[in-house]
Write an enzyme that holds these catalytic residues in place. Structure first.
Site, PDB file in Angstrom:
ATOM      1  N   GLU A   3       0.850  -1.014  -0.001  1.00 27.13           N
ATOM      2  CA  GLU A   3       0.056   0.009  -0.127  1.00 27.13           C
ATOM      3  C   GLU A   3       0.941   1.399  -0.095  1.00 27.13           C
ATOM      4  O   GLU A   3       2.012   1.116   0.403  1.00 27.13           O
ATOM      5  CB  GLU A   3      -0.807  -0.092   1.388  1.00 27.13           C
ATOM      6  CG  GLU A   3      -1.903  -1.178   1.252  1.00 27.13           C
ATOM      7  CD  GLU A   3      -2.621  -1.192   2.479  1.00 27.13           C
ATOM      8  OE1 GLU A   3      -3.091  -2.285   2.855  1.00 27.13           O
ATOM      9  OE2 GLU A   3      -2.383  -0.043   3.167  1.00 27.13           O
ATOM     10  N   CYS A  41      -1.497   2.610   6.744  1.00 31.86           N
ATOM     11  CA  CYS A  41      -1.065   1.392   5.989  1.00 31.86           C
ATOM     12  C   CYS A  41      -1.318   0.082   6.645  1.00 31.86           C
ATOM     13  O   CYS A  41      -1.108  -0.077   7.782  1.00 31.86           O
ATOM     14  CB  CYS A  41       0.233   1.690   5.640  1.00 31.86           C
ATOM     15  SG  CYS A  41       0.266   2.451   4.127  1.00 31.86           S
ATOM     16  N   CYS A  82      -1.105  -2.519  15.002  1.00 32.27           N
ATOM     17  CA  CYS A  82      -1.045  -2.241  13.604  1.00 32.27           C
ATOM     18  C   CYS A  82      -1.195  -3.120  12.819  1.00 32.27           C
ATOM     19  O   CYS A  82      -1.168  -4.543  12.833  1.00 32.27           O
ATOM     20  CB  CYS A  82       0.840  -2.215  13.564  1.00 32.27           C
ATOM     21  SG  CYS A  82       1.438  -1.965  11.825  1.00 32.27           S
ATOM     22  N   CYS A 123       5.232  -7.305   7.713  1.00 34.93           N
ATOM     23  CA  CYS A 123       6.470  -6.770   8.793  1.00 34.93           C
ATOM     24  C   CYS A 123       6.610  -7.793   9.727  1.00 34.93           C
ATOM     25  O   CYS A 123       5.613  -8.561  10.001  1.00 34.93           O
ATOM     26  CB  CYS A 123       5.613  -5.538   9.342  1.00 34.93           C
ATOM     27  SG  CYS A 123       6.968  -4.918  10.592  1.00 34.93           S
ATOM     28  N   CYS A 172       3.733  -5.508  16.065  1.00 33.04           N
ATOM     29  CA  CYS A 172       3.177  -4.550  17.089  1.00 33.04           C
ATOM     30  C   CYS A 172       1.641  -4.756  17.287  1.00 33.04           C
ATOM     31  O   CYS A 172       1.199  -4.917  16.221  1.00 33.04           O
ATOM     32  CB  CYS A 172       3.630  -2.939  16.572  1.00 33.04           C
ATOM     33  SG  CYS A 172       5.295  -2.705  16.420  1.00 33.04           S
ATOM     34  N   CYS A 209       3.178   8.342   1.171  1.00 28.86           N
ATOM     35  CA  CYS A 209       3.850   7.276   2.476  1.00 28.86           C
ATOM     36  C   CYS A 209       3.977   6.068   1.521  1.00 28.86           C
ATOM     37  O   CYS A 209       3.133   5.621   1.090  1.00 28.86           O
ATOM     38  CB  CYS A 209       2.551   7.343   3.334  1.00 28.86           C
ATOM     39  SG  CYS A 209       2.901   6.090   4.718  1.00 28.86           S
ATOM     40  N   LEU A 239       7.704   5.453  19.216  1.00 29.64           N
ATOM     41  CA  LEU A 239       7.705   5.316  20.772  1.00 29.64           C
ATOM     42  C   LEU A 239       6.501   4.542  21.364  1.00 29.64           C
ATOM     43  O   LEU A 239       6.904   3.360  21.881  1.00 29.64           O
ATOM     44  CB  LEU A 239       8.154   6.493  21.149  1.00 29.64           C
ATOM     45  CG  LEU A 239       9.065   6.520  22.774  1.00 29.64           C
ATOM     46  CD1 LEU A 239      10.486   5.768  22.249  1.00 29.64           C
ATOM     47  CD2 LEU A 239       9.225   7.861  22.934  1.00 29.64           C
TER      48      LEU A 239
HETATM   49  N1  SAH Z   1       7.860   0.172  10.898  1.00 29.82           N
HETATM   50  C1  SAH Z   1       7.874   1.592  10.824  1.00 29.82           C
HETATM   51  C2  SAH Z   1       7.179   2.292   9.815  1.00 29.82           C
HETATM   52  C3  SAH Z   1       5.967   1.831   9.496  1.00 29.82           C
HETATM   53  S1  SAH Z   1       4.681   2.115  10.617  1.00 29.82           S
HETATM   54  C4  SAH Z   1       7.443   2.091  12.444  1.00 29.82           C
HETATM   55  O1  SAH Z   1       6.889   1.227  12.803  1.00 29.82           O
HETATM   56  O2  SAH Z   1       7.866   2.918  12.702  1.00 29.82           O
HETATM   57  C5  SAH Z   1       4.321   3.926  10.513  1.00 29.82           C
HETATM   58  C6  SAH Z   1       3.754   4.314  11.575  1.00 29.82           C
HETATM   59  O3  SAH Z   1       2.294   4.164  12.014  1.00 29.82           O
HETATM   60  C7  SAH Z   1       4.517   4.198  12.895  1.00 29.82           C
HETATM   61  O4  SAH Z   1       4.849   5.155  14.004  1.00 29.82           O
HETATM   62  C8  SAH Z   1       3.673   3.189  13.663  1.00 29.82           C
HETATM   63  O5  SAH Z   1       3.804   2.750  14.927  1.00 29.82           O
HETATM   64  C9  SAH Z   1       2.146   3.709  13.151  1.00 29.82           C
HETATM   65  N2  SAH Z   1       0.759   3.070  13.538  1.00 29.82           N
HETATM   66  C10 SAH Z   1       0.699   1.709  13.023  1.00 29.82           C
HETATM   67  N3  SAH Z   1      -0.439   1.253  13.146  1.00 29.82           N
HETATM   68  C11 SAH Z   1      -1.174   2.412  13.720  1.00 29.82           C
HETATM   69  C12 SAH Z   1      -2.481   2.540  14.434  1.00 29.82           C
HETATM   70  N4  SAH Z   1      -3.482   1.459  14.482  1.00 29.82           N
HETATM   71  N5  SAH Z   1      -2.756   3.908  14.899  1.00 29.82           N
HETATM   72  C13 SAH Z   1      -1.626   4.811  14.723  1.00 29.82           C
HETATM   73  N6  SAH Z   1      -0.634   4.695  14.439  1.00 29.82           N
HETATM   74  C14 SAH Z   1      -0.260   3.516  13.871  1.00 29.82           C
HETATM   75 FE1  SF4 Z   2       6.070  -3.025  11.878  1.00 33.77          FE
HETATM   76 FE2  SF4 Z   2       3.423  -1.958  12.242  1.00 33.77          FE
HETATM   77 FE3  SF4 Z   2       5.094  -2.015  14.301  1.00 33.77          FE
HETATM   78 FE4  SF4 Z   2       5.794  -0.478  12.140  1.00 33.77          FE
HETATM   79  S1  SF4 Z   2       4.017  -0.347  13.644  1.00 33.77           S
HETATM   80  S2  SF4 Z   2       7.185  -2.089  13.004  1.00 33.77           S
HETATM   81  S3  SF4 Z   2       4.793  -1.557  10.371  1.00 33.77           S
HETATM   82  S4  SF4 Z   2       4.160  -3.898  12.822  1.00 33.77           S
END
Ligand code: SAH
Ligand code: SF4
Length: 347
Positions: free
Chosen positions: A92, A335, A119, A112, A116, A105, A215
Site C-alpha cells: 500500500e 497502511c 498495527c 512486517c 506491534c 507514504c 515510541l
Molecule cells: N515500521 C515503521 C514504519 C511503518 S509504521 C514504524 O513502526 O515506525 C508507520 C507508523 O504508523 C508508525 O509510527 C506506527 O507505529 C504507526 N501505526 C501503526 N498502526 C497504527 C494505528 N493503528 N494507529 C496509529 N498509528 C499506527
Molecule cells: Fe511493523 Fe507496524 Fe510495528 Fe511498524 S508499527 S514495526 S509496520 S508492526
C-alpha cells in the site's frame, strides 16, 4: 541465469555494465532516462535499436507496480493505492496533499515481522523485502497516475525500513540523486520501531533525512506489551541511540506516539515521557490511534480531551508536541488496513 533488477542500479553502474558489454555510453544514458520516466518494458524505449532491446531483455528486468485498487477520500482528497508487484504480492501507499506540495507514504516490505499489537501490517505477517526499484516505482506510479510531482516521501507504509536496511539505503541514495527523482534528503522521513544497531549504522551515513521513532510508550512494561521489539532493545538503549543519532547528524528526531485509551495515555505516562525526553532535540507527534478494532488487546483510541491533557503536560515540561491531523479517515488510510481487507477476501 537470474535477471538483474536494472531499476535498482545507479546510473554509474549501468554505464559500467554497458561499457563491459561493449555498448556505447550514450545508450546507458538513454536507458536511464526511460527508467526514471517510469517505463515498464524495454519495448517502450523507442530510441533503442531492436537488437539492443532483445539483448537487454535477456539480462535485465524492469520492476514496477500496478494499481490494483485506488481509493480517494471524500473528506480531504487523500489517495490510497493498493499496488500489485511483479510477483503478485500486494503493498500500500498513500498520497496526501499539503500546502507545500504532495507527500507520499510508501511501503518498504510486504508485511512486517515486528508484530506491534496496534498495527494492521504487524498483525498480517511478513512476506518479503521490497527492492529499491519497487520503492521508487510507488512514487513514480502515483506521479504518473495523478499527473503530479511528489515533493516529499515518508517511509511509514507497510514494513520496518531498518529491517530492510540495504535496500532502503540504496533507495534513499537513488531517489535523492539529481539524475533520478531528485527528492532531497530533507524532504524524506524514515520511521522505525527502533532497531538500534541499524540506527547506529544510519547515523554514520549522515543523511539529512528526518528520523521518526515509533515510541508509543514511556515505560518498558507498557512498550513491551504493545511492541515486541522492546524485549530486544529497551527504552533506555533506544533513547541512548537516539541521542547519538542527533549528535552525529544534528537533526531533530520525531517521536511518534499513538494514543491508546487506558494503555499509554495517562498523566503519569505524559510525565514519564517528558522526563525521558528532557533536553533532547526532538518533537513529539501524538497520533489518535486508528482502526485498531482488529487488535487482540481490544484497544480503543483515546478521546480528544485526554489527548489535549497529555499535550498540556508535555508542554509544561517544555517538550515540542503536535497532534497529528488524521487524513483519509474514510478510506482506512493507515497502511496495512487495505491489504489486510484484501487478504480477508482472498481466504
Ligand atoms: N515500521 C515503521 C514504519 C511503518 S509504521 C514504524 O513502526 O515506525 C508507520 C507508523 O504508523 C508508525 O509510527 C506506527 O507505529 C504507526 N501505526 C501503526 N498502526 C497504527 C494505528 N493503528 N494507529 C496509529 N498509528 C499506527
Ligand atoms: Fe511493523 Fe507496524 Fe510495528 Fe511498524 S508499527 S514495526 S509496520 S508492526
Amino acid at each position: 541465469m537470474a535477471l538483474v533488477d536494472i531499476k535498482s542500479m545507479f546510473k554509474a553502474e549501468i554505464l559500467e555494465a554497458f561499457k563491459n558489454a561493449g555498448y556505447p555510453a550514450y545508450r546507458a544514458s538513454q536507458v536511464y532516462l526511460w527508467l526514471v520516466k517510469g517505463v515498464k518494458s524495454f519495448d517502450e524505449m523507442r530510441n533503442l535499436p531492436k537488437g539492443l532491446i532483445s539483448e537487454l531483455k535477456e539480462k535485465y528486468y524492469i520492476a514496477g507496480v500496478e494499481i490494483e485498487r485506488k481509493l480517494i477520500s471524500k473528506i480531504d482528497g487523500t489517495i490510497k493505492y493498493l499496488f500489485r508487484l511483479n510477483d503478485g504480492e500486494h503493498i500500500e501507499a498513500v498520497v496526501m496533499s499539503y500546502k507545500h506540495g504532495y507527500t507520499i507514504c510508501i511501503s518498504t516490505q510486504v508485511g512486517c515481522k515486528m508484530g506491534c499489537k496496534f498495527c494492521a501490517t504487524g498483525m498480517g505477517g511478513f512476506s518479503r523485502n521490497l527492492t529499491a526499484s519497487e520503492m521508487i516505482s510507488q512514487i513514480k506510479e502515483a506521479e504518473l497516475d495523478n499527473e503530479i510531482r511528489i515533493s516529499n516521501v515518508v517511509l511509514m507504509g507497510m514494513g520496518e525500513p531498518l529491517d530492510n536496511y540495504k535496500n532502503v539505503v540504496k533507495f534513499l541514495r537513488l531517489v535523492s540523486s539529481k539524475e533520478n527523482l531528485n527528492i532531497g534528503m530533507r524532504h524524506i522521513s524514515l520511521s522505525t520501531c527502533g532497531i538500534i544497531d541499524k540506527i547506529y549504522e544510519l547515523a554514520e551515513e549522515k543523511f539529512q533525512l528526518t528520523l521518526s521513532i515509533s515510541l508509543h510508550a514511556s515505560d518498558d512494561l507498557t512498550r513491551s506489551k504493545i511492541m515486541p521489539i522492546n524485549n530486544k532493545y529497551n527504552l533506555d538503549e533506544l533513547l541512548t541511540a537516539c541521542r547519538l543519532y542527533i549528535s552525529k547528524t544534528n537533526r531533530r528526531i520525531s517521536f511518534e506516539y499513538a494514543m491508546i485509551a487506558g494503555v499509554n495515555d495517562s498523566d503519569e505516562c505524559a510525565k514519564c515521557l517528558a522526563e525521558k525526553l528532557r533536553g533532547m532535540l526532538c518533537h513529539v507527534n501524538l497520533i489518535p490511534a486508528n482502526g485498531i478494532d482488529f487488535a487482540p488487546g481490544n484497544y480503543k483510541k483515546s478521546g480528544m480531551e485526554r489527548i489535549k491533557k497529555f499535550v498540556n503536560i508535555l508542554e509544561k515540561y517544555g517538550i515540542n508536541v503536535t497532534i497529528r491531523r488524521t487524513l483519509g479517515a474514510d478510506i482506512n488510510a493507515s497502511c496495512g488496513q487495505l491489504r489486510r481487507s484484501t487478504k480477508k477476501v482472498e481466504v
